[in-house]
Design a protein around this motif. Sequence first.
Motif, PDB file in Angstrom:
ATOM      1  N   GLN A   2      19.090 -30.371 -21.106  1.00  0.00           N
ATOM      2  CA  GLN A   2      19.668 -29.477 -22.114  1.00  0.00           C
ATOM      3  C   GLN A   2      18.689 -29.218 -23.251  1.00  0.00           C
ATOM      4  N   GLU A   3      17.919 -30.259 -23.595  1.00  0.00           N
ATOM      5  CA  GLU A   3      16.952 -30.092 -24.685  1.00  0.00           C
ATOM      6  C   GLU A   3      15.863 -29.099 -24.279  1.00  0.00           C
ATOM      7  N   THR A   4      15.396 -29.234 -23.021  1.00  0.00           N
ATOM      8  CA  THR A   4      14.381 -28.296 -22.516  1.00  0.00           C
ATOM      9  C   THR A   4      14.933 -26.875 -22.492  1.00  0.00           C
ATOM     10  N   ALA A   5      16.168 -26.732 -22.007  1.00  0.00           N
ATOM     11  CA  ALA A   5      16.789 -25.402 -21.942  1.00  0.00           C
ATOM     12  C   ALA A   5      16.929 -24.799 -23.331  1.00  0.00           C
ATOM     13  N   LEU A   6      17.221 -25.660 -24.331  1.00  0.00           N
ATOM     14  CA  LEU A   6      17.376 -25.166 -25.701  1.00  0.00           C
ATOM     15  C   LEU A   6      16.041 -24.641 -26.243  1.00  0.00           C
ATOM     16  N   ILE A   7      14.975 -25.398 -25.979  1.00  0.00           N
ATOM     17  CA  ILE A   7      13.639 -24.960 -26.443  1.00  0.00           C
ATOM     18  C   ILE A   7      13.267 -23.631 -25.788  1.00  0.00           C
ATOM     19  N   VAL A   8      13.519 -23.558 -24.467  1.00  0.00           N
ATOM     20  CA  VAL A   8      13.212 -22.299 -23.749  1.00  0.00           C
ATOM     21  C   VAL A   8      14.045 -21.153 -24.320  1.00  0.00           C
ATOM     22  N   SER A   9      15.313 -21.462 -24.677  1.00  0.00           N
ATOM     23  CA  SER A   9      16.186 -20.419 -25.247  1.00  0.00           C
ATOM     24  C   SER A   9      15.582 -19.846 -26.522  1.00  0.00           C
ATOM     25  N   TYR A  10      15.115 -20.743 -27.409  1.00  0.00           N
ATOM     26  CA  TYR A  10      14.534 -20.278 -28.670  1.00  0.00           C
ATOM     27  C   TYR A  10      13.283 -19.421 -28.407  1.00  0.00           C
ATOM     28  N   ILE A  11      12.475 -19.846 -27.434  1.00  0.00           N
ATOM     29  CA  ILE A  11      11.265 -19.076 -27.116  1.00  0.00           C
ATOM     30  C   ILE A  11      11.646 -17.670 -26.629  1.00  0.00           C
ATOM     31  N   VAL A  12      12.648 -17.614 -25.735  1.00  0.00           N
ATOM     32  CA  VAL A  12      13.053 -16.309 -25.187  1.00  0.00           C
ATOM     33  C   VAL A  12      13.655 -15.426 -26.289  1.00  0.00           C
ATOM     34  N   ILE A  13      14.483 -16.043 -27.162  1.00  0.00           N
ATOM     35  CA  ILE A  13      15.074 -15.251 -28.257  1.00  0.00           C
ATOM     36  C   ILE A  13      13.967 -14.704 -29.168  1.00  0.00           C
ATOM     37  N   ALA A  14      13.000 -15.563 -29.503  1.00  0.00           N
ATOM     38  CA  ALA A  14      11.895 -15.116 -30.366  1.00  0.00           C
ATOM     39  C   ALA A  14      11.111 -14.002 -29.699  1.00  0.00           C
ATOM     40  N   TYR A  15      10.874 -14.176 -28.405  1.00  0.00           N
ATOM     41  CA  TYR A  15      10.123 -13.147 -27.676  1.00  0.00           C
ATOM     42  C   TYR A  15      10.864 -11.808 -27.684  1.00  0.00           C
ATOM     43  N   MET A  16      12.173 -11.852 -27.407  1.00  0.00           N
ATOM     44  CA  MET A  16      12.925 -10.601 -27.307  1.00  0.00           C
ATOM     45  C   MET A  16      13.085  -9.935 -28.669  1.00  0.00           C
ATOM     46  N   LEU A  17      13.185 -10.729 -29.724  1.00  0.00           N
ATOM     47  CA  LEU A  17      13.214 -10.137 -31.067  1.00  0.00           C
ATOM     48  C   LEU A  17      11.873  -9.480 -31.381  1.00  0.00           C
ATOM     49  N   PHE A  18      10.774 -10.159 -31.006  1.00  0.00           N
ATOM     50  CA  PHE A  18       9.444  -9.578 -31.220  1.00  0.00           C
ATOM     51  C   PHE A  18       9.312  -8.259 -30.456  1.00  0.00           C
ATOM     52  N   SER A  19       9.746  -8.245 -29.184  1.00  0.00           N
ATOM     53  CA  SER A  19       9.642  -7.026 -28.370  1.00  0.00           C
ATOM     54  C   SER A  19      10.493  -5.909 -28.964  1.00  0.00           C
ATOM     55  N   SER A  20      11.703  -6.261 -29.411  1.00  0.00           N
ATOM     56  CA  SER A  20      12.587  -5.251 -29.995  1.00  0.00           C
ATOM     57  C   SER A  20      11.972  -4.656 -31.247  1.00  0.00           C
ATOM     58  N   LEU A  21      11.395  -5.519 -32.104  1.00  0.00           N
ATOM     59  CA  LEU A  21      10.776  -5.026 -33.337  1.00  0.00           C
ATOM     60  C   LEU A  21       9.560  -4.165 -33.031  1.00  0.00           C
ATOM     61  N   SER A  22       8.788  -4.541 -31.995  1.00  0.00           N
ATOM     62  CA  SER A  22       7.625  -3.724 -31.633  1.00  0.00           C
ATOM     63  C   SER A  22       8.076  -2.343 -31.158  1.00  0.00           C
ATOM     64  N   TYR A  23       9.216  -2.294 -30.427  1.00  0.00           N
ATOM     65  CA  TYR A  23       9.734  -0.996 -29.984  1.00  0.00           C
ATOM     66  C   TYR A  23      10.207  -0.169 -31.182  1.00  0.00           C
ATOM     67  N   LEU A  24      10.829  -0.847 -32.165  1.00  0.00           N
ATOM     68  CA  LEU A  24      11.266  -0.128 -33.370  1.00  0.00           C
ATOM     69  C   LEU A  24      10.064   0.413 -34.139  1.00  0.00           C
ATOM     70  N   GLY A  25       8.979  -0.365 -34.170  1.00  0.00           N
ATOM     71  CA  GLY A  25       7.752   0.109 -34.814  1.00  0.00           C
ATOM     72  C   GLY A  25       7.200   1.331 -34.107  1.00  0.00           C
ATOM     73  N   LEU A  26       7.194   1.295 -32.768  1.00  0.00           N
ATOM     74  CA  LEU A  26       6.715   2.446 -32.002  1.00  0.00           C
ATOM     75  C   LEU A  26       7.632   3.648 -32.215  1.00  0.00           C
ATOM     76  N   PHE A  27       8.947   3.378 -32.313  1.00  0.00           N
ATOM     77  CA  PHE A  27       9.897   4.468 -32.562  1.00  0.00           C
ATOM     78  C   PHE A  27       9.586   5.158 -33.890  1.00  0.00           C
ATOM     79  N   ALA A  28       9.283   4.363 -34.925  1.00  0.00           N
ATOM     80  CA  ALA A  28       8.974   4.940 -36.237  1.00  0.00           C
ATOM     81  C   ALA A  28       7.728   5.812 -36.164  1.00  0.00           C
TER      82      ALA A  28
END
Length: 465
Positions: A2-28
């Motif tokens: 569960q601890e490993t899954a939690l760490i992976v979860s945070y990494i994936v959330i951070a990655y997807m937020l980064f990707s979303s923000l990069s798309y918003l930057g490109l949109f602008a």
Amino acid sequence: MQETALIVSYIVIAYMLFSSLSYLGLFALAFRKVKRETKLDKRESTEDFLRNQSTYPVSILVPAYNEEVGVVSTVRSLLALEYPEKEIIVIDDGSKDDTSLRMIEEFKMTKIPFAVRMHIETAEIESIYQSSIFPYIRLIKKANGGKADALNAGINLSSFPYFCAIDGDSILENDGLLKTMKPIIESDGQIIVTGGSVRIANGSTISRSKVEVIGLPRSPVVLMQIVEYFRAFLIGRLALSHLNILLIVSGAFGVFNKERVIQAGGYNKNTVGEDMELVVRLHRLLREEKSKQRIEYIPDPVCWTEAPDSLGVLKSQRIRWQRGLFETLWTHRKMMLNPKYGSIGLFSMPYFLFVELLGAVFEFIGYFIIFGGFFFALVDPQVAGVMFLVTVFYGSLISALAVLLEELTLHKYPNVSHLVKLYFWALTEAFWYRPLMVLWRVQGIFAAFRKKAHWGDMKRKGIST
């Protein structure tokens, strides 16, 4: 576990937020560029080029493999193009159907003697035909060698300094070529490649090779591809082009400086992503020469093409695209994070690696954790819930922004009901369409390790009546 899954979860959330923000930057960035361009009178600005006899002549290359249903419509739409001087070359790459026969009968073609200057090595050319009605239409019959090989054969036979590559199932709007050549002419050759928007023709009424009524298909699979094309062309490519770091021009439609393409070695026959690979190789050539020449995407010229309407064909297409992306990045890995290649090496190549290629892997892990969190206590349900919301934002809401950008710029879909329908389906993306894309894109990465180049089969229905 569960601890490993939690760490992976945070990494994936951070990655997807980064990707979303990069798309918003490109949109602008894309939004600013299209707002500026929509203030121009585009029709008036291209009429001068139509009357100007010194406008660069263009060879239009149509690679065709089993395109008997659509090839005549495509050529007729090219005949109707407003352009001072052009030639049309259809390259039948060993089709197993009646692609050549349809061309020969429709345009009264006869076999002619030929001598081709082999700038680039290709599979054997069997014969060349010329139309007795329109002498500037020619047909090459050659042994099968793949789409890249067919385009290379067309380059060898072409007469003019610029060529336009367009798929055999596509139709270009009448002033599309003129608008695509405009940046090249105005820059006095400093722009060596231009690409325009590609739209999906399914659902529209196309008669006598002209788009008469723009409509929407009923199939949700095709509707989602329309939204997807908005996002890819109006956000991604427009913004990256603005920064001169565009790595891809659609294989369905693009204009190229022939001399530069020959210097780069032509299309690469060893990849299924020959269109992207060529653009990356041209960037590499320009950077190594320290040239100021550019590659540009312009949103307005529209090329209409037929999209897959079955999940089976769509799956094959997307696996092929992802494999082509992987192969291109691997072939040019020397450029990755290499200051010698400027913003291409430091920004564009890492962006395509981490967002466009590996994004599928992160999303796949994300779906696994969401499922495991909600049903098997793999992670805290609250963490799974956050990941679910990030996934919806990343998939559906950014696609809805792309629909908005289409309305603000090209405004091709005239009815409000069309936009409402597209918005609705854009918001559903994260719940069914995107998981399928993610799965197939992951499969595409694995497919890159199996080397067998082919065109990719797609049963054509034809887009013109």
